[in-house]
Motif scaffolding. Structure first.
Motif, PDB file in Angstrom:
ATOM      1  N   VAL A   1     102.697  73.220  -1.839  1.00  0.00           N
ATOM      2  CA  VAL A   1     102.572  72.025  -2.679  1.00  0.00           C
ATOM      3  C   VAL A   1     102.190  72.462  -4.086  1.00  0.00           C
ATOM      4  O   VAL A   1     101.219  73.196  -4.265  1.00  0.00           O
ATOM      5  N   VAL A   2     102.994  72.032  -5.066  1.00  0.00           N
ATOM      6  CA  VAL A   2     102.708  72.301  -6.470  1.00  0.00           C
ATOM      7  C   VAL A   2     102.194  70.997  -7.077  1.00  0.00           C
ATOM      8  O   VAL A   2     102.872  69.978  -7.013  1.00  0.00           O
ATOM      9  N   VAL A   3     100.983  71.017  -7.600  1.00  0.00           N
ATOM     10  CA  VAL A   3     100.410  69.816  -8.217  1.00  0.00           C
ATOM     11  C   VAL A   3     100.366  70.017  -9.726  1.00  0.00           C
ATOM     12  O   VAL A   3      99.810  71.009 -10.213  1.00  0.00           O
ATOM     13  N   ILE A   4     100.986  69.102 -10.462  1.00  0.00           N
ATOM     14  CA  ILE A   4     100.977  69.191 -11.930  1.00  0.00           C
ATOM     15  C   ILE A   4     100.069  68.099 -12.497  1.00  0.00           C
ATOM     16  O   ILE A   4      99.738  67.136 -11.805  1.00  0.00           O
ATOM     17  N   ASN A   5      99.685  68.249 -13.743  1.00  0.00           N
ATOM     18  CA  ASN A   5      98.826  67.297 -14.474  1.00  0.00           C
ATOM     19  C   ASN A   5      97.492  67.057 -13.776  1.00  0.00           C
ATOM     20  O   ASN A   5      97.020  65.927 -13.691  1.00  0.00           O
ATOM     21  N   CYS A   6      96.884  68.115 -13.282  1.00  0.00           N
ATOM     22  CA  CYS A   6      95.575  67.961 -12.622  1.00  0.00           C
ATOM     23  C   CYS A   6      94.508  67.467 -13.590  1.00  0.00           C
ATOM     24  O   CYS A   6      93.530  66.842 -13.165  1.00  0.00           O
ATOM     25  N   SER A   7      94.649  67.741 -14.871  1.00  0.00           N
ATOM     26  CA  SER A   7      93.628  67.294 -15.820  1.00  0.00           C
ATOM     27  C   SER A   7      93.690  65.794 -16.056  1.00  0.00           C
ATOM     28  O   SER A   7      92.784  65.227 -16.666  1.00  0.00           O
TER      29      SER A   7
ATOM     30  N   GLN B   1      92.213  79.242   9.475  1.00  0.00           N
ATOM     31  CA  GLN B   1      93.477  78.947   8.800  1.00  0.00           C
ATOM     32  C   GLN B   1      93.271  78.373   7.403  1.00  0.00           C
ATOM     33  O   GLN B   1      94.158  78.430   6.566  1.00  0.00           O
ATOM     34  N   ARG B   2      92.083  77.810   7.133  1.00  0.00           N
ATOM     35  CA  ARG B   2      91.916  77.021   5.918  1.00  0.00           C
ATOM     36  C   ARG B   2      92.186  77.834   4.650  1.00  0.00           C
ATOM     37  O   ARG B   2      92.865  77.374   3.743  1.00  0.00           O
ATOM     38  N   ARG B   3      91.684  79.053   4.593  1.00  0.00           N
ATOM     39  CA  ARG B   3      91.875  79.879   3.391  1.00  0.00           C
ATOM     40  C   ARG B   3      93.353  80.198   3.174  1.00  0.00           C
ATOM     41  O   ARG B   3      93.828  80.213   2.041  1.00  0.00           O
ATOM     42  N   TYR B   4      94.096  80.429   4.275  1.00  0.00           N
ATOM     43  CA  TYR B   4      95.521  80.737   4.148  1.00  0.00           C
ATOM     44  C   TYR B   4      96.299  79.491   3.725  1.00  0.00           C
ATOM     45  O   TYR B   4      97.244  79.567   2.955  1.00  0.00           O
ATOM     46  N   THR B   5      95.867  78.338   4.258  1.00  0.00           N
ATOM     47  CA  THR B   5      96.518  77.079   3.868  1.00  0.00           C
ATOM     48  C   THR B   5      96.314  76.815   2.378  1.00  0.00           C
ATOM     49  O   THR B   5      97.234  76.379   1.682  1.00  0.00           O
ATOM     50  N   MET B   6      95.121  77.107   1.881  1.00  0.00           N
ATOM     51  CA  MET B   6      94.839  76.883   0.454  1.00  0.00           C
ATOM     52  C   MET B   6      95.683  77.784  -0.435  1.00  0.00           C
ATOM     53  O   MET B   6      95.973  77.449  -1.581  1.00  0.00           O
ATOM     54  N   GLU B   7      96.087  78.917   0.084  1.00  0.00           N
ATOM     55  CA  GLU B   7      96.936  79.823  -0.708  1.00  0.00           C
ATOM     56  C   GLU B   7      98.287  79.195  -1.012  1.00  0.00           C
ATOM     57  O   GLU B   7      98.958  79.611  -1.949  1.00  0.00           O
ATOM     58  N   ARG B   8      98.685  78.221  -0.206  1.00  0.00           N
ATOM     59  CA  ARG B   8      99.976  77.557  -0.420  1.00  0.00           C
ATOM     60  C   ARG B   8      99.882  76.394  -1.395  1.00  0.00           C
ATOM     61  O   ARG B   8     100.857  75.710  -1.641  1.00  0.00           O
ATOM     62  N   LEU B   9      98.685  76.164  -1.933  1.00  0.00           N
ATOM     63  CA  LEU B   9      98.487  75.088  -2.916  1.00  0.00           C
ATOM     64  C   LEU B   9      98.502  75.690  -4.307  1.00  0.00           C
ATOM     65  O   LEU B   9      97.811  76.682  -4.569  1.00  0.00           O
ATOM     66  N   HIS B  10      99.317  75.123  -5.186  1.00  0.00           N
ATOM     67  CA  HIS B  10      99.429  75.653  -6.549  1.00  0.00           C
ATOM     68  C   HIS B  10      99.070  74.534  -7.516  1.00  0.00           C
ATOM     69  O   HIS B  10      99.787  73.538  -7.595  1.00  0.00           O
ATOM     70  N   LEU B  11      97.959  74.689  -8.228  1.00  0.00           N
ATOM     71  CA  LEU B  11      97.466  73.630  -9.110  1.00  0.00           C
ATOM     72  C   LEU B  11      97.694  74.024 -10.562  1.00  0.00           C
ATOM     73  O   LEU B  11      97.414  75.165 -10.953  1.00  0.00           O
ATOM     74  N   PHE B  12      98.177  73.068 -11.354  1.00  0.00           N
ATOM     75  CA  PHE B  12      98.397  73.314 -12.780  1.00  0.00           C
ATOM     76  C   PHE B  12      97.758  72.187 -13.583  1.00  0.00           C
ATOM     77  O   PHE B  12      97.939  71.015 -13.249  1.00  0.00           O
TER      78      PHE B  12
END
Ligand SMILES: [Zn+2]
Lengths: 159, 178
Positions: free
Chosen positions: B56-62, B116-127
């Motif tokens: 999951v790529v999340v944009i506009n986090c700010s 699994q939680r740490r590996y799952t978080m690796e698939r999150l991309h925040l911008f």
């Protein structure tokens, strides 16, 4: 204001002490038009004019289907604080909510509208309708106020 | 195995890249939504040991939005481990330091604490904004629908839109406009 149509200009006075009588003089003139007060300074003279023009809302007015209740109740709308096109109709150019004798709303809706306007202002959605000394851009606010926020309309306490 | 079945197998186990625009979204509501995609809970083949989560790529986090005065009421606690090492940070102060951290913490705490939680978080991309590197952007094949509608500011409507919008009330005849 922008929508001035040159109609019968009432030149009230050319001296400043007559400004005290201004409001009274305005209200007794032609009743079918809205009024705007204009002050023009020519050298030592101060000309105060009451300019008449038809309402800019005349052609876009929603018909009140049930005249026994107020305009919002008869429209049956559930207004949210993000509906700025509706809320801005109840607000002066400095962001002040119009009083009930002008809006013609019932007590309940007037309370609700003023709460919604406060919410919209805090969320920075009507930042162009604010006092002249405000910064206008919500991103220039101080501290936590500059960040996006939204409100829950069910928190408005109505009797 | 037929060619069709083979391709179906690939498609089932392929990792999909989703994009999510966090503009005016509540990070805690979004966390519950994004968690499902990260863990693969939206797939019929889900199993805790299947490793079928997506990116999951999340944009506009700010540009996230919090309800009411939560920016100054929500507090993040940290302790260094040393005596007197406790610190409390308000949400808006944390957001000022790192505009992606509130969303990251919200998603992290929305998942069970297991291996699994740490590996799952690796698939999150925040911008923090819309600028995403091309090597990330070229993978994306799906957009996740936003939870809340993005409000439009009054000064972003054109003058005609404001003027021609149906009006509920008219001014009294002797009203002085200001
Ligand atoms: Zn009413």
């Amino acid at each position: 204001m922008q929508f001035i149509r040159a109609t019968t200009n009432v030149v009230l006075s050319n001296s400043s002490f007559l400004k005290l009588n201004l409001v009274k003089t305005i209200w007794t003139s032609k009743p079918s038009y809205l009024k705007e007060v204009r002050e023009i300074e020519k050298g030592s003279e101060l000309i105060v004019q009451g300019v008449n023009y038809p309402s800019p809302r005349e052609n876009y007015l929603l018909k009140n289907t049930n005249a026994s209740v107020c305009p919002i109740c008869s429209s049956g709308l559930d207004i949210k604080h993000t509906d700025v096109l509706i809320l801005s109709q109840f607000v002066r150019s400095d962001g002040c909510v119009l009083p009930r004798r002008i809006t013609g709303l019932c007590r309940r809706q007037q309370k609700r509208v003023s709460s919604l306007v406060a919410m919209a202002q805090k969320a920075g959605l009507m930042s162009n309708l604010t006092p002249a000394n405000s910064k206008k851009d919500p991103k220039k606010r101080r501290g936590w106020k500059k960040y996006n926020k939204y409100f829950d309309e069910s928190t408005i306490k109505l009797k | 195995m037929s060619a069709l079945k083979r391709v179906q197998q690939w498609a089932t186990f392929a990792r999909i890249w989703h994009i999510y625009d966090a503009t005016w979204q509540n990070p805690f509501e979004s966390a519950a939504l994004l968690k499902k995609y990260l863990m693969g809970l939206h797939k019929p083949i889900y199993h805790p040991l299947a490793d079928c989560g997506d990116h999951v790529v999340v944009i506009n986090c700010s540009e996230i939005a919090l309800p009411g005065d939560e920016w100054k009421k929500r507090v993040y606690f940290h302790h260094t481990g040393y005596p007197g090492g406790a610190s409390w940070t308000l949400a808006w102060e944390l957001h000022k330091k790192n505009p992606t951290l509130i969303l990251k913490k919200a998603i992290y705490h929305n998942m069970r604490g297991n291996l699994q939680r740490r590996y799952t978080m690796e698939r999150l991309h925040l911008f923090p904004n819309e600028s995403v590197p091309d090597e990330v952007m070229k993978n994306i094949s799906n957009q996740i629908r936003q939870i809340r509608p993005v409000p439009k500011r009054l000064d972003h409507y054109t003058e005609d839109e404001v003027k021609e919008f149906p009006k509920l009330i008219d001014y009294p005849k002797d009203y002085i406009i200001r």
